[in-house]
Design an enzyme around this catalytic site. Structure first.
Site, short mmCIF file in Angstrom:
data_model
loop_
_atom_site.label_atom_id
_atom_site.label_comp_id
_atom_site.label_asym_id
_atom_site.label_seq_id
_atom_site.Cartn_x
_atom_site.Cartn_y
_atom_site.Cartn_z
N CYS A 1 6.96 -18.67 -4.21
CA CYS A 1 6.65 -20.06 -4.42
C CYS A 1 5.26 -20.06 -3.28
O CYS A 1 4.23 -19.28 -3.52
CB CYS A 1 7.44 -21.08 -3.94
SG CYS A 1 7.06 -22.75 -4.38
N ILE A 2 5.26 -21.13 -2.59
CA ILE A 2 4.09 -21.15 -1.63
C ILE A 2 3.91 -20.07 -0.67
O ILE A 2 2.82 -19.78 -0.35
CB ILE A 2 4.15 -22.35 -0.81
CG1 ILE A 2 2.76 -22.64 0.08
CG2 ILE A 2 5.35 -22.52 0.03
CD1 ILE A 2 2.98 -24.16 0.56
#
Length: 619
Positions: free
Chosen positions: A351-352
């Site tokens: 994800c991030i």
């Protein structure tokens, strides 16, 4: 003999309430309602503060903006464009009236005992109307179908507005769906057959318990409604979840580095370095032994290191995106080398954490630093042109509102982040718990994934503003030389190492169309894989579970459009983990004797999962 009207068992065959018990419970509900109203009124009392003064000493009165996100403005623009074509609007209204006429006719047939096929049915996977009462009797069936007709008509009509800025249209449609979800008949006592039965059969005891749950949640949220998704006492990090044996071998004020105990006599030479998102905690990769990704990788013979991010507070308000690169990835790589003696690793970014990993790899390429030899991205975006519904929260009005919100403490509270993500699946992550906890008066089911989801963290203001503005709003990372990080202009084309790119078919946070765009940006070979399910279950899918499916396309050159990739893809049952292991193993070096935490130059600090992950905002 004429057939009796089909009124449905859930609407007629209900035991009669006990008048005395009913009266007692309603008295308790009234008392609790008064307590709630008094508490809310007390919390609304303004603090005695000196009002701000103007240049001449006169007090300034600046009322708060009632619509800081400009949702009303978005709806107004949609309405103006719809009214610009009155004929189309009239046609849409006529279609709605015709559908309602058919629905009334069908409902009349059912009252008269004649069969009538439903005019509209819930979408597959819509759990709001699974109770038999929605189908068995004509009254609740009418409520369900009239709601579905109206809500779909609203969404369809809004989408027909021509000439609207796509960002404005997306915002209006998103918030319209939030309103429509809130108005579902499943969310109210008198229009939900399951709740009605529970209320009558328990003499209102379910509503008494529901009010108690509501008051507890407001108290726990310190005046804000913190909907309880799971019993926080049902799980203990390090005891019932996050139990893979390991040690903390390095830490700074931003992260702890965990090294896990080997379970094989030999391991791959190159350690595996995992960077999870800091929006949530790392143990999504280690929920329980049966589905733990970390335990599975350890058993496969990898020396696994995982970053466990610290909970930002007033002492870390100055942390930036660059801080996460330097103190998270770069210091983490140095620590892995001290722990194992190995300069080269393979890596994962989730994800991030994947966006940070890609940014760091581009930065390392500019610096001629070649330490990560292969990288895997889980649900990670680097091109945000089609970033999905989260884009609703990255227009100028919303970003300004968030920056003002973060300015006071220097970070974004975890509750704000949790609300944002829950809104993407409001029926599953908000309204289902409203019905279960407050209307049915039940306790939430003890589910480890929901415990992790509720164990939210915070986002440092400077880092978060940089990420939202430069990635989501301006999309600079995907444009060569446009994003500068730690003195270097980033170019993803300079990332020449092998890439395994994971996406999930039903991911609302990192849509597969958005993730796929990275295949056209990296300079080395990219193996793209699309898994079944969503942002979490699409990643955490142990092979032993034999769930879902995944798609692979063995083309040597990924086509520009994901639709063309899908056309040439083959579906495989079950988890994709074995395919990924087969890809990663040859890139992980020869086998060497297993390494234990503390064997190298780093001393053991404490046992895994460490102390950082145990910090909680709300219990």
């Amino acid at each position: 003999m004429a057939k009796q009207p089909d009124s449905g068992k859930p609407e007629t065959d209900i035991k009669l309430p006990d008048p005395a018990a009913w009266a007692r419970n309603w008295a308790r509900i009234t008392e609790q309602s008064q307590k709630l109203m008094a508490d809310m009124a007390a919390r609304q009392q303004p603090e005695a503060k000196q009002p701000p003064q103007g240049p001449l000493g006169a007090p300034l009165h600046a009322p708060a903006n009632p619509d800081p996100l400009n949702v009303g403005g978005a709806f107004m623009e949609i309405a103006q464009h719809l009214m610009a074509d009155p004929n189309r609007l009239a046609e849409a209204q006529m279609k709605l009236w015709q559908d309602y006429a058919k629905l009334w006719a069908n409902t009349t047939d059912r009252f008269l005992g004649r069969p009538a096929a439903p005019l509209v049915e819930p979408d597959k996977g819509d759990k709001r109307f699974k109770d038999a009462g929605w189908q068995d009797g004509p009254v609740f069936d009418f409520l369900k179908q009239s709601y579905l007709l109206t809500s779909r008509w609203v969404q369809s009509t809004m989408s027909q507005a021509e000439g609207v800025d796509p960002k404005v249209a997306r915002k209006a449609e998103f918030y319209a769906k939030q309103f429509l979800d809130a108005l579902s008949p499943s969310n109210f006592v008198l229009t939900n057959p399951e709740v009605m039965r529970a209320t009558i059969e328990s003499n209102g005891e379910n509503l008494v318990k529901g009010w108690e749950n509501l008051l507890e949640d407001i108290e726990r949220g310190k005046g804000k409604l913190a909907v309880k998704m799971v019993d926080s006492k049902a799980f203990t990090v390090g005891e019932t979840i996050a139990t893979t044996p390991g040690k903390v071998v390095y830490q700074n004020d931003l992260m702890q580095l965990l090294q896990f105990e080997p379970t094989t006599k030999q391991v791959y030479q190159r350690p595996l370095f995992i960077v999870p998102p800091w929006i949530n905690k790392y143990y999504i990769l280690d929920l329980k032994p049966q589905n733990s990704f970390i335990r599975w990788m350890v058993d496969k013979g990898y020396t696994v290191f995982v970053v466990s991010w610290n909970m930002p507070d007033e002492t870390t308000v100055d942390k930036t995106f660059e801080s996460y690169m330097r103190e998270g990835i770069l210091e983490g790589l140095d620590a892995v080398k001290k722990a194992t003696g190995e300069d080269e690793v393979t890596a994962i970014g989730y994800c991030i954490g994947g966006t940070l990993m890609a940014s760091t790899l581009a930065w390392m390429a500019q610096k001629k630093i070649d330490r990560i030899k292969a990288v895997t991205f889980f649900a990670a975006q680097v091109d945000f042109t089609e970033a999905g519904e989260l884009s609703v929260f990255t227009d100028e009005e919303t970003l300004t509102y968030l920056e003002n919100l973060m300015a006071e403490k220097g970070y974004l509270d975890g509750g704000e982040m949790a609300t944002t993500f829950n809104m993407l699946r409001a029926n599953d992550l908000i309204w289902s718990f409203v019905v279960n906890n407050y209307l049915l008066g039940r306790e939430p089911f003890p589910f480890d994934l929901l415990y992790w989801n509720a164990d939210c963290t915070r986002m440092p203001a400077k880092m978060h503003a940089f990420y939202l503005r430069n990635m989501y709003q301006k999309n600079l990372l995907s444009q060569p030389g446009q994003l500068e990080l730690a003195g270097e202009k980033l170019d993803l084309r300079q990332i020449k190492i092998p890439v395994y790119l994971q996406a999930s078919k039903d991911d609302h946070i990192a849509p597969y169309k958005s993730v796929y765009k990275a295949t056209q940006l990296y300079g080395g070979p990219v193996r793209f894989m699309m898994a079944g399910s969503g942002h979490i279950a699409g990643v955490i899918n142990h092979p032993d579970a034999k769930k879902y499916q995944h798609w692979l396309n063995d083309t040597k050159t990924n086509p520009p459009n994901v639709e063309d990739w899908i056309k040439g893809a083959k579906e495989y049952p079950g988890s994709w983990w074995n395919d990924w292991d087969a890809w990663l193993a040859p890139k992980s070096g020869d086998k060497v004797p297993a390494r234990k935490p503390g064997d190298g130059k780093l001393k053991v600090i404490e046992a895994a999962p460490g102390s950082y992950v145990k910090k909680r905002i709300v219990d």
